[in-house]
Design an enzyme around this catalytic site. Structure first.
Site, PDB file in Angstrom:
ATOM      1  N   THR A 134       0.839  -1.195   0.000  1.00  0.00           N
ATOM      2  CA  THR A 134       0.000   0.000   0.000  1.00  0.00           C
ATOM      3  C   THR A 134       0.879   1.252   0.000  1.00  0.00           C
ATOM      4  O   THR A 134       2.033   1.176   0.419  1.00  0.00           O
ATOM      5  CB  THR A 134      -0.848  -0.063   1.290  1.00  0.00           C
ATOM      6  N   ARG A 173     -13.967  -7.545   0.861  1.00  0.00           N
ATOM      7  CA  ARG A 173     -13.182  -7.403   2.090  1.00  0.00           C
ATOM      8  C   ARG A 173     -12.683  -5.947   2.194  1.00  0.00           C
ATOM      9  O   ARG A 173     -12.286  -5.350   1.203  1.00  0.00           O
ATOM     10  CB  ARG A 173     -12.000  -8.382   2.058  1.00  0.00           C
ATOM     11  N   VAL A 174     -12.738  -5.392   3.387  1.00  0.00           N
ATOM     12  CA  VAL A 174     -12.256  -4.027   3.594  1.00  0.00           C
ATOM     13  C   VAL A 174     -11.148  -4.059   4.650  1.00  0.00           C
ATOM     14  O   VAL A 174     -11.327  -4.658   5.711  1.00  0.00           O
ATOM     15  CB  VAL A 174     -13.396  -3.092   4.076  1.00  0.00           C
ATOM     16  N   GLY A 175     -10.013  -3.413   4.347  1.00  0.00           N
ATOM     17  CA  GLY A 175      -8.907  -3.343   5.307  1.00  0.00           C
ATOM     18  C   GLY A 175      -8.932  -2.021   6.054  1.00  0.00           C
ATOM     19  O   GLY A 175      -9.972  -1.364   6.168  1.00  0.00           O
ATOM     20  N   ASP A 176      -7.773  -1.614   6.548  1.00  0.00           N
ATOM     21  CA  ASP A 176      -7.687  -0.377   7.338  1.00  0.00           C
ATOM     22  C   ASP A 176      -7.657   0.890   6.487  1.00  0.00           C
ATOM     23  O   ASP A 176      -8.054   1.962   6.951  1.00  0.00           O
ATOM     24  CB  ASP A 176      -6.399  -0.406   8.174  1.00  0.00           C
ATOM     25  N   THR A 200       0.139   0.954   7.257  1.00  0.00           N
ATOM     26  CA  THR A 200       0.175  -0.096   6.239  1.00  0.00           C
ATOM     27  C   THR A 200       0.418  -1.425   6.950  1.00  0.00           C
ATOM     28  O   THR A 200       0.880  -1.445   8.083  1.00  0.00           O
ATOM     29  CB  THR A 200       1.283   0.174   5.199  1.00  0.00           C
ATOM     30  N   GLY A 203      -4.524  -5.221   7.294  1.00  0.00           N
ATOM     31  CA  GLY A 203      -5.636  -4.359   7.691  1.00  0.00           C
ATOM     32  C   GLY A 203      -6.406  -4.891   8.877  1.00  0.00           C
ATOM     33  O   GLY A 203      -6.825  -4.127   9.757  1.00  0.00           O
TER      34      GLY A 203
HETATM   35  N1  ASP Z   1      -3.315  -2.239   4.791  1.00  0.00           N
HETATM   36  C1  ASP Z   1      -3.718  -2.777   3.510  1.00  0.00           C
HETATM   37  C2  ASP Z   1      -4.959  -3.609   3.670  1.00  0.00           C
HETATM   38  O1  ASP Z   1      -5.048  -4.343   4.629  1.00  0.00           O
HETATM   39  C3  ASP Z   1      -2.659  -3.592   2.866  1.00  0.00           C
HETATM   40  C4  ASP Z   1      -1.288  -2.951   2.769  1.00  0.00           C
HETATM   41  O2  ASP Z   1      -0.877  -2.189   3.649  1.00  0.00           O
HETATM   42  O3  ASP Z   1      -0.610  -3.219   1.775  1.00  0.00           O
HETATM   43  O4  ASP Z   1      -5.815  -3.550   2.822  1.00  0.00           O
END
Ligand code: ASP
Length: 296
Positions: free
Chosen positions: A162, A190-193, A213, A216
């Site tokens: 990310t 799916r949803v991350g942070d 990053t 998530g």
């Molecule tokens: N934080 C991002 C997620 O979980 C992934 C990443 O940092 O590359 O969607």
């Protein structure tokens, strides 16, 4: 007047960053810092830096975003400024390459967090750049990873890449932005942070700014960006980050973050082996493949 500072990252993860990813960061830091140095706002600088990384195709964002399990790229981004605590985010955007610009539009709207349903319509109305179909090579990589499955697939999923940026401008304003294609071969929906304000990004001129990053699912349980900012109350970024990352490491969470306090002191910490990132200020640009690793 403050001394402007800009920090950028290309993702905390298990994979050694390529030379292209590191030199890409250096270019982004140089060009976006120039804006800050010439008097641009922190918000413009982080939005420009993240857009450049989305456009480069070198990271898991914009043109380089990971494919989801069904071979589609759905992009998440968020942005926040620390003066009025204005923030905007977009979740699962399809067919456009700069979700950070859409998140910035959402900042100025009544509704601050958009999914693809309304978000793509606004992106179209705003004339944002279209994202073409994924390259054949990317589809092939997905198919072969799926075929291998097991540990091989899990390893790809640790290649977080990310992008994010935080900045302090000459007027004392802080801002943070982040953009991602999520985790490789993830379940659609799916949803991350990254698009969650307080988890992926946070900025408050009275505290600091942070962009996260990593996995998530770990980061959002700590609300890591907000926690880092709260820990910057009366503390330097380095000390705040030490406290937050000790906690993240104690849960064996996979995470990394940029932290910048209101005085321009900064920290880049991660629990992963790598976190290609860097800082730009009047002293110059410093890009590294890792900064401070916090072990559990
Ligand atoms: N934080 C991002 C997620 O979980 C992934 C990443 O940092 O590359 O969607």
């Amino acid at each position: 007047m403050n001394r402007p500072v800009l920090l950028c990252h290309g993702g905390a993860g298990a994979k050694k960053p390529t030379r292209a990813a590191l030199s890409g960061l250096e270019k982004v830091l140089k060009k976006s810092f120039k804006l800050l140095d010439e008097g641009s706002s922190a918000l413009d600088a982080v939005s420009e830096a993240v857009k450049r990384m989305e456009d480069s195709g070198l990271y898991n964002a914009g043109k380089g975003a990971n494919l989801q399990l069904d071979g589609v790229r759905r992009l998440d981004a968020s942005i926040m400024e620390g003066g009025r605590l204005e923030a905007g985010a977009v979740i699962g955007l399809e067919g456009f390459s700069n979700p950070v610009l859409l998140a910035r539009c959402a900042m100025g709207m009544t509704h601050k967090v958009l999914t693809n349903l309304g978000g793509a319509k606004i992106a179209e109305a705003e004339g944002l750049e279209r994202l073409g179909p994924p390259a054949a090579a990317a589809l092939k990589r997905l198919a072969s990873a799926m075929e291998k499955g097991g540990d091989a697939l899990e390893l790809y999923r640790k290649y977080f890449s990310t992008v994010g940026a935080v900045a302090l401008d000459s007027y004392g304003n802080l801002a943070a932005a982040s953009s991602t294609g999520g985790v490789f071969a993830m379940l659609p929906g799916r949803v991350g942070d990254t698009p969650l304000i307080g988890s992926g990004v946070y900025a408050d001129n009275s505290l600091g700014a942070a962009a996260c990053t990593g996995r998530g699912e770990d980061i959002l349980r700590l609300c890591l960006a907000k926690e880092l900012c709260m820990n910057m109350k009366g503390r330097a970024a380095e000390e705040a980050s030490r406290i937050s990352f000790k906690r993240a490491a104690s849960f064996a969470f996979k995470a990394g973050a940029l932290a910048l306090d209101k005085k321009g002191r900064w920290s880049i910490a991660h629990t992963t082996e790598h976190m290609p990132s860097g800082v730009a200020s009047k002293d110059g640009v410093d890009v590294r493949e890792r900064f401070r690793i916090v072990e559990s």
